[in-house]
Design a protein around this motif. Structure first.
Motif, short mmCIF file in Angstrom:
data_model
loop_
_atom_site.label_atom_id
_atom_site.label_comp_id
_atom_site.label_asym_id
_atom_site.label_seq_id
_atom_site.Cartn_x
_atom_site.Cartn_y
_atom_site.Cartn_z
N PRO A 8 0.78 -1.18 0.46
CA PRO A 8 0.08 0.05 0.02
C PRO A 8 0.63 1.60 0.24
O PRO A 8 0.57 2.43 1.01
CB PRO A 8 -0.56 -0.50 1.42
CG PRO A 8 -0.04 -0.65 2.12
CD PRO A 8 1.19 -1.88 1.21
N ARG A 9 2.04 0.98 -0.93
CA ARG A 9 2.19 2.59 -1.15
C ARG A 9 1.94 3.09 -2.59
O ARG A 9 1.52 2.42 -3.38
CB ARG A 9 4.50 2.10 -1.16
CG ARG A 9 4.58 1.73 -0.25
CD ARG A 9 6.43 1.45 -0.11
NE ARG A 9 6.72 0.42 -0.88
CZ ARG A 9 6.58 1.14 -2.33
NH1 ARG A 9 7.31 1.64 -2.98
NH2 ARG A 9 7.50 -0.18 -2.65
N ARG A 10 2.40 4.82 -2.57
CA ARG A 10 1.73 5.52 -3.15
C ARG A 10 2.95 6.05 -3.88
O ARG A 10 3.02 6.20 -5.24
CB ARG A 10 1.02 6.69 -2.89
CG ARG A 10 -0.08 6.52 -2.62
CD ARG A 10 -0.88 7.84 -2.02
NE ARG A 10 -2.25 7.56 -1.64
CZ ARG A 10 -3.52 6.99 -2.55
NH1 ARG A 10 -3.07 7.50 -3.85
NH2 ARG A 10 -5.22 6.53 -1.85
N ASP A 11 4.03 5.46 -4.44
CA ASP A 11 4.89 6.22 -4.87
C ASP A 11 5.61 4.91 -5.99
O ASP A 11 5.03 4.36 -5.65
CB ASP A 11 6.62 6.04 -4.27
CG ASP A 11 6.84 5.20 -2.67
OD1 ASP A 11 6.12 5.00 -2.03
OD2 ASP A 11 7.83 4.57 -3.39
N ALA A 12 6.57 4.99 -7.18
CA ALA A 12 6.78 4.18 -7.95
C ALA A 12 7.97 3.80 -7.50
O ALA A 12 8.89 3.21 -8.42
CB ALA A 12 6.67 5.62 -9.29
N SER A 13 9.00 4.30 -5.90
CA SER A 13 10.27 2.84 -5.55
C SER A 13 9.57 1.97 -5.13
O SER A 13 9.00 1.71 -6.05
CB SER A 13 10.78 4.45 -5.11
OG SER A 13 9.91 3.92 -3.72
N GLU A 14 11.65 1.25 -5.69
CA GLU A 14 11.15 -0.27 -5.46
C GLU A 14 10.99 -0.16 -3.81
O GLU A 14 12.36 0.60 -3.09
CB GLU A 14 12.33 -0.72 -6.15
CG GLU A 14 12.02 -0.39 -7.30
CD GLU A 14 11.26 -1.62 -8.34
OE1 GLU A 14 11.34 -2.90 -7.01
OE2 GLU A 14 10.49 -2.05 -8.97
N ALA A 15 10.77 -1.74 -3.05
CA ALA A 15 11.25 -1.80 -1.81
C ALA A 15 11.10 -3.25 -1.47
O ALA A 15 10.34 -3.76 -2.53
CB ALA A 15 10.02 -1.15 -1.07
N ALA A 16 11.92 -3.67 -0.90
CA ALA A 16 11.95 -5.11 -0.81
C ALA A 16 10.86 -6.03 -0.71
O ALA A 16 9.83 -5.21 0.38
CB ALA A 16 12.86 -6.01 0.91
N PRO A 17 10.72 -7.14 -0.73
CA PRO A 17 9.75 -7.88 -0.65
C PRO A 17 8.59 -7.14 1.34
O PRO A 17 9.70 -7.77 1.83
CB PRO A 17 9.32 -9.01 -0.95
CG PRO A 17 10.74 -8.96 -2.51
CD PRO A 17 11.64 -7.63 -1.66
#
Length: 251
Positions: A115-124
């Motif tokens: 549930p994030r609005r930014d387009a960046s990557e983050a770990a699973p």
């Protein structure tokens, strides 16, 4: 059919490359991927088809309420997941039968889009128990799949996702899918889920490196990071269409 459609459509929206830690993907096998966007199933299916893999996909049962899509899903033998209902276990039983028939099965360990609005990557995020239970029931190995870049196609609010899809053919964002080495999971579900999460996180880090994205760890609601950050491995050779097994590609 869905794999063929993804293969035809995804290159129009972004620059897809693939890499792998192995020269051939064993079958049967449980392909476990990270889930970041409504667009990433298409990206993953297109990448896997380049590797001659057209898996059975476990997907939310809500997709079967879309008339044309439901026909395609049924035609290809994909499996609806009725989460939080008495029918939830049916999906794993059907997936185990597909594995017994020698198929690959694709499942998303997180069970949701973050549930994030930014387009960046983050770990699973932390994995649900589905991949571990499917491995225990079938005896099949787990094959980690990491994808990165799909959030540049679609992420955030509905309006932002629509804008992302409409502008993607002009922007041509970089997309990458990395397939890691297969592994056998421990028998205990919690330990197996953690092992699966580590393997998919490592595959995701490799994919994120390929598209030039930072690899910041994901933090849960309590501020803790489920999986410690680890250095990304050296980048494998990038494989484009037809190159996974070393064959020449017509230009």
């Amino acid at each position: 059919m869905l794999s063929q459609m993804a293969t035809a459509l995804v290159p129009a929206f972004g620059r897809l490359t693939t890499s792998a830690d192995l020269t051939a993907v064993p079958a049967p096998g449980i392909l476990v991927a990270n889930h970041t966007s409504l667009a990433d199933p298409g990206v993953v299916l297109a990448a896997l088809r380049r590797m001659d893999i057209e898996p059975v996909v476990l997907a939310t049962a809500g997709l079967w309420r879309v008339p044309v899509l439901s026909h395609l899903l049924n035609r290809d033998g994909h499996v609806p997941v009725h989460r939080r209902t008495s029918r939830a276990a049916e999906a794993l039983e059907t997936a185990a039968a597909a594995l017994a028939a020698g198929r690959h099965v694709l499942i998303y360990g997180e069970g949701r889009i973050p549930p994030r609005r930014d387009a960046s990557e983050a770990a699973p995020e932390v994995f649900r128990s589905g991949p571990a239970r499917l491995a225990a029931a079938s005896g099949a190995c787990l094959i980690p799949v990491g994808q990165a870049g799909a959030r540049r196609l679609a992420s955030g609010s509905g309006l932002k996702q629509l804008a992302g899809i409409l502008t993607a053919p002009v922007r041509r964002p970089r997309l990458h899918v990395h397939v890691g080495a297969p592994l056998r999971l421990p028998a205990e579900v919690e330990a197996a889920s953690e092992a699966a999460h580590r393997a998919v996180t490592a595959a995701w880090r490799t994919a994120a490196q390929h598209v030039g994205e930072p690899v910041a760890p994901w933090s849960g609601p309590d501020g803790h990071t489920p999986t410690p950050a680890v250095p990304a491995p050296p980048l494998p050779r990038v494989l484009t269409a037809g190159r996974l097994f070393g064959e020449r590609v017509p230009r």
